[in-house]
Design a protein around this motif. Sequence first.
Motif, PDB file in Angstrom:
ATOM      1  N   THR A  42       0.834  -1.202   0.000  1.00  0.00           N
ATOM      2  CA  THR A  42       0.000   0.000   0.000  1.00  0.00           C
ATOM      3  C   THR A  42       0.869   1.253   0.000  1.00  0.00           C
ATOM      4  OG1 THR A  42      -1.613  -1.233   1.299  1.00  0.00           O
ATOM      5  CG2 THR A  42      -1.915   1.144   1.181  1.00  0.00           C
ATOM      6  N   VAL A  43       1.904   1.236   0.825  1.00  0.00           N
ATOM      7  CA  VAL A  43       2.788   2.399   0.903  1.00  0.00           C
ATOM      8  C   VAL A  43       3.529   2.593  -0.421  1.00  0.00           C
ATOM      9  CG1 VAL A  43       4.900   3.287   1.993  1.00  0.00           C
ATOM     10  CG2 VAL A  43       3.031   2.393   3.407  1.00  0.00           C
ATOM     11  N   VAL A  44       4.067   1.516  -0.970  1.00  0.00           N
ATOM     12  CA  VAL A  44       4.822   1.634  -2.223  1.00  0.00           C
ATOM     13  C   VAL A  44       3.938   2.177  -3.343  1.00  0.00           C
ATOM     14  CG1 VAL A  44       5.861   0.269  -4.086  1.00  0.00           C
ATOM     15  CG2 VAL A  44       6.638  -0.038  -1.731  1.00  0.00           C
ATOM     16  N   SER A  45       2.724   1.651  -3.467  1.00  0.00           N
ATOM     17  CA  SER A  45       1.911   2.124  -4.593  1.00  0.00           C
ATOM     18  C   SER A  45       1.444   3.560  -4.354  1.00  0.00           C
ATOM     19  CB  SER A  45       0.753   1.168  -4.888  1.00  0.00           C
ATOM     20  OG  SER A  45      -0.219   1.269  -3.894  1.00  0.00           O
ATOM     21  N   GLY A  46       1.258   3.937  -3.108  1.00  0.00           N
ATOM     22  CA  GLY A  46       0.923   5.333  -2.807  1.00  0.00           C
ATOM     23  C   GLY A  46       2.062   6.272  -3.182  1.00  0.00           C
ATOM     24  N   VAL A  47       3.276   5.895  -2.817  1.00  0.00           N
ATOM     25  CA  VAL A  47       4.435   6.732  -3.139  1.00  0.00           C
ATOM     26  C   VAL A  47       4.595   6.844  -4.661  1.00  0.00           C
ATOM     27  CG1 VAL A  47       6.959   6.891  -3.002  1.00  0.00           C
ATOM     28  CG2 VAL A  47       5.642   6.247  -0.971  1.00  0.00           C
ATOM     29  N   GLN A  48       4.386   5.737  -5.361  1.00  0.00           N
ATOM     30  CA  GLN A  48       4.488   5.781  -6.828  1.00  0.00           C
ATOM     31  C   GLN A  48       3.513   6.792  -7.422  1.00  0.00           C
ATOM     32  OE1 GLN A  48       4.011   1.505  -7.469  1.00  0.00           O
ATOM     33  NE2 GLN A  48       6.086   1.374  -8.317  1.00  0.00           N
ATOM     34  N   LYS A  49       2.307   6.850  -6.854  1.00  0.00           N
ATOM     35  CA  LYS A  49       1.319   7.824  -7.353  1.00  0.00           C
ATOM     36  C   LYS A  49       1.792   9.258  -7.117  1.00  0.00           C
ATOM     37  CE  LYS A  49      -2.781   5.079  -6.777  1.00  0.00           C
ATOM     38  NZ  LYS A  49      -3.660   4.647  -5.687  1.00  0.00           N
ATOM     39  N   VAL A  50       2.322   9.505  -5.935  1.00  0.00           N
ATOM     40  CA  VAL A  50       2.762  10.863  -5.596  1.00  0.00           C
ATOM     41  C   VAL A  50       3.927  11.289  -6.493  1.00  0.00           C
ATOM     42  CG1 VAL A  50       3.796  12.279  -3.764  1.00  0.00           C
ATOM     43  CG2 VAL A  50       1.935  10.691  -3.220  1.00  0.00           C
ATOM     44  N   LEU A  51       4.748  10.319  -6.891  1.00  0.00           N
ATOM     45  CA  LEU A  51       5.923  10.625  -7.718  1.00  0.00           C
ATOM     46  C   LEU A  51       5.657  10.425  -9.213  1.00  0.00           C
ATOM     47  CD1 LEU A  51       8.836   9.035  -5.624  1.00  0.00           C
ATOM     48  CD2 LEU A  51       7.881  11.328  -5.513  1.00  0.00           C
ATOM     49  N   PHE A  52       4.448  10.016  -9.571  1.00  0.00           N
ATOM     50  CA  PHE A  52       4.102   9.784 -10.978  1.00  0.00           C
ATOM     51  C   PHE A  52       5.123   8.846 -11.625  1.00  0.00           C
ATOM     52  CE2 PHE A  52       2.702  13.978  -9.664  1.00  0.00           C
ATOM     53  CZ  PHE A  52       1.355  13.959  -9.991  1.00  0.00           C
ATOM     54  N   THR A  53       5.364   7.728 -10.977  1.00  0.00           N
ATOM     55  CA  THR A  53       6.390   6.822 -11.502  1.00  0.00           C
ATOM     56  C   THR A  53       5.959   5.368 -11.427  1.00  0.00           C
ATOM     57  OG1 THR A  53       8.739   6.226 -11.418  1.00  0.00           O
ATOM     58  CG2 THR A  53       7.635   6.491  -9.305  1.00  0.00           C
ATOM     59  N   SER A  54       6.466   4.589 -12.363  1.00  0.00           N
ATOM     60  CA  SER A  54       6.300   3.146 -12.260  1.00  0.00           C
ATOM     61  C   SER A  54       7.614   2.504 -11.815  1.00  0.00           C
ATOM     62  CB  SER A  54       5.849   2.569 -13.607  1.00  0.00           C
ATOM     63  OG  SER A  54       6.785   2.918 -14.600  1.00  0.00           O
ATOM     64  N   ASN A  55       8.614   3.329 -11.526  1.00  0.00           N
ATOM     65  CA  ASN A  55       9.868   2.784 -10.990  1.00  0.00           C
ATOM     66  C   ASN A  55       9.623   2.135  -9.634  1.00  0.00           C
ATOM     67  OD1 ASN A  55      11.443   3.561 -13.116  1.00  0.00           O
ATOM     68  ND2 ASN A  55      12.287   5.387 -12.136  1.00  0.00           N
ATOM     69  N   ARG A  56      10.482   1.181  -9.297  1.00  0.00           N
ATOM     70  CA  ARG A  56      10.416   0.550  -7.972  1.00  0.00           C
ATOM     71  C   ARG A  56      10.721   1.590  -6.894  1.00  0.00           C
ATOM     72  NH1 ARG A  56      14.047  -0.589 -11.066  1.00  0.00           N
ATOM     73  NH2 ARG A  56      13.319  -2.614 -11.780  1.00  0.00           N
ATOM     74  N   ILE A  57      10.105   1.382  -5.726  1.00  0.00           N
ATOM     75  CA  ILE A  57      10.334   2.268  -4.575  1.00  0.00           C
ATOM     76  C   ILE A  57      11.014   1.437  -3.489  1.00  0.00           C
ATOM     77  CG2 ILE A  57       9.214   3.687  -2.788  1.00  0.00           C
ATOM     78  CD1 ILE A  57       8.805   4.790  -5.639  1.00  0.00           C
ATOM     79  N   PHE A  58      12.120   1.924  -2.963  1.00  0.00           N
ATOM     80  CA  PHE A  58      12.748   1.252  -1.825  1.00  0.00           C
ATOM     81  C   PHE A  58      12.480   2.058  -0.558  1.00  0.00           C
ATOM     82  CE2 PHE A  58      16.100  -0.475  -4.982  1.00  0.00           C
ATOM     83  CZ  PHE A  58      15.306  -1.582  -5.261  1.00  0.00           C
ATOM     84  N   LEU A  59      12.050   1.353   0.476  1.00  0.00           N
ATOM     85  CA  LEU A  59      11.743   1.983   1.762  1.00  0.00           C
ATOM     86  C   LEU A  59      12.895   1.677   2.711  1.00  0.00           C
ATOM     87  CD1 LEU A  59       8.023   0.795   1.906  1.00  0.00           C
ATOM     88  CD2 LEU A  59       8.894   3.002   1.092  1.00  0.00           C
ATOM     89  N   CYS A  60      13.564   2.704   3.188  1.00  0.00           N
ATOM     90  CA  CYS A  60      14.840   2.483   3.876  1.00  0.00           C
ATOM     91  C   CYS A  60      14.873   3.101   5.269  1.00  0.00           C
ATOM     92  CB  CYS A  60      15.975   3.075   3.048  1.00  0.00           C
ATOM     93  SG  CYS A  60      16.068   2.333   1.406  1.00  0.00           S
ATOM     94  N   THR A  61      15.330   2.300   6.224  1.00  0.00           N
ATOM     95  CA  THR A  61      15.470   2.782   7.586  1.00  0.00           C
ATOM     96  C   THR A  61      16.820   3.471   7.718  1.00  0.00           C
ATOM     97  OG1 THR A  61      14.023   1.038   8.387  1.00  0.00           O
ATOM     98  CG2 THR A  61      15.462   2.081  10.010  1.00  0.00           C
TER      99      THR A  61
END
Lengths: 360, 360
Positions: A42-61
């Motif tokens: 859910t978080v990854v697809s939300g971030v993709q929408k905000v960034l207008f991208t189909s690139n992979r999103i990495f969530l990093c601590t």
Amino acid sequence: MPADRPKLFIPGPTHVDDKILEAMGEYPIGHRTAAFSDLYDTVVSGVQKVLFTSNRIFLCTCSATGLWEAAVRNTVLKRCANFVAGAFSKRWHEVTVSCGIKADPFEVELGQPITAEFIDKTLSTGEYDAVTVVHNETSTGVMSPLHQIAEVMHRYPDVAFLVDMVSSMSAVEVNIDDLRIDVALASVQKGWSIPPGFSLCSVSDLALNRSYKSKNKGYYFDFQVLEKYALRSQTPATPSIPHLYGLHQQLNRIFQEGLDNRFRRHNEMAERVRSWAKEKFSLFPDEQFSSTTLTCVEKSPDLDIKRFQTRLLEKGYLISRGYGTLKERTFRVSHMGDLQMSDIEELLSVMDETVEDFRL
Amino acid sequence: MPADRPKLFIPGPTHVDDKILEAMGEYPIGHRTAAFSDLYDTVVSGVQKVLFTSNRIFLCTCSATGLWEAAVRNTVLKRCANFVAGAFSKRWHEVTVSCGIKADPFEVELGQPITAEFIDKTLSTGEYDAVTVVHNETSTGVMSPLHQIAEVMHRYPDVAFLVDMVSSMSAVEVNIDDLRIDVALASVQKGWSIPPGFSLCSVSDLALNRSYKSKNKGYYFDFQVLEKYALRSQTPATPSIPHLYGLHQQLNRIFQEGLDNRFRRHNEMAERVRSWAKEKFSLFPDEQFSSTTLTCVEKSPDLDIKRFQTRLLEKGYLISRGYGTLKERTFRVSHMGDLQMSDIEELLSVMDETVEDFRL
């Protein structure tokens, strides 16, 4: 808010809404469970929408500083051109060098943006296979013209385009795919308005493919390792679950407001603060490059900024003094994330009633 | 606790107390303020007390995996001996190699501890200037005899002694200074019982001095950079303020309980779970090395562990199945941090009433 917790108008951490704080305090879930993978997706697809991208999103601590390191360690095989427009972009160069990567800094005068022409001239030498650009330099309040830069980058498809969007992501419309940005990175305590301690980035196929050839890049920031786990909706190591809760909640709120409304709100807040700054003092950067998320005010020499800042703090508001060499010349007011126009009016009115007391 | 948030009896994240969750949800403060430095100093001196050390403490926004990388990047100048007793210590070796550091793995059989003799024999070759040991291997439930290992290490004062205390720190008494541990690292979601997303380590003068000579170690995990900011009670990059709030609150609670009481409680919980395990099944590791914070149960072949775990989950309790190659042979119950004997009795009683239904 306790008396010792002033409302934040600094470049980061920025003001945080109660709903986000509530989410941060929820009971954790295991990071190898189905519930976690649902949250992750859910978080990854939300971030993709905000960034207008189909690139992979990495969530990093990590802090965004960690992702600076990740971006260059994974993608620079030959030599990196670090464009420098202030203290933070300069540090990205230092970080690049500290990794043992060959790199050169290309500096502009403080208050000036990185221009497309400067990048074009640099890349035309053929010496570089990666460039780093800080979209919004919070030390000077300058936002570099990313669209024009991207047009130049289209002519260098083999050069990795690495962009620090730490203080612009989610606050300013940037279409990652149209702009062909290979790595766009940010921490969450700026535009995202989540307490600090977490970062994320979008990573293109070019960047991922470079990573396969890059040596000695370690494990924690290795795009290949991150990709392997991302494909199963997980992170390699135990991530910050509270920050994922916060990000999830924030994405809901962003879509509720609507992206267009959100971007418009940021433009309006920026215009309001800029017009205040010009009325009382002046803008430090060229107005056409003045940031949408933070205003760097060139104060008049007669303002005792230290005492002014302290008085505001006593009244419950924290603004920033100038950064580094600009410490005595400027002060900075942030207007991003969950700050609303009413918060801006509140701050400006308190500054109005206070500022004249601190003219020498 | 919402219905979809089972109570955690997994190796990590572990169960979190409401007081900690409240602290995680507090409004952030700026990381370059006096209030932050006060918080920083309080947390550092509290951690030093828990670890019985006067070594510097670095507070890091990352998972412990990041600190594995930090430990070896900063201290290995020649060659590293990675002692391997299970999946996690094996990964520390892989992480070491991924950094381009020369390293060899020294493995023991699963279920066995790392012994002082094995380390002595390895170091007597003179080939290594650093060793890595995972104190408590959560994949096998084995706690290696750190005191005996430390006696050997006293004979090799020039070899950096790097210890992963991820699942023992604050739960088991370890006197860092007496044991001459150069880097002791842990994340906060195990013994500390704070939601995941933050790590810390103690760093000796030997480790810091090595760091000056180490090349290409990057910036984010550079001990020199961390030291520079630690000396002014700050972190180099914006840290996770929520986790610092959580750690601060947890240290208060630890000192309120008293360290001796805390260590005794962990011993008692471990004995209770071990005796349950022996009654119903058997212990996977040698009993004398069975962990104080987590019990790895060797189940009988007739237990359908998958369905057993699922039923417990439906009842609101999450335990762990075996890890890696031990997935079908074992299951694991954690007993550390903020779990109390009453929580353990509660879980055991639910397991008692359920377990017979899942014998084939």
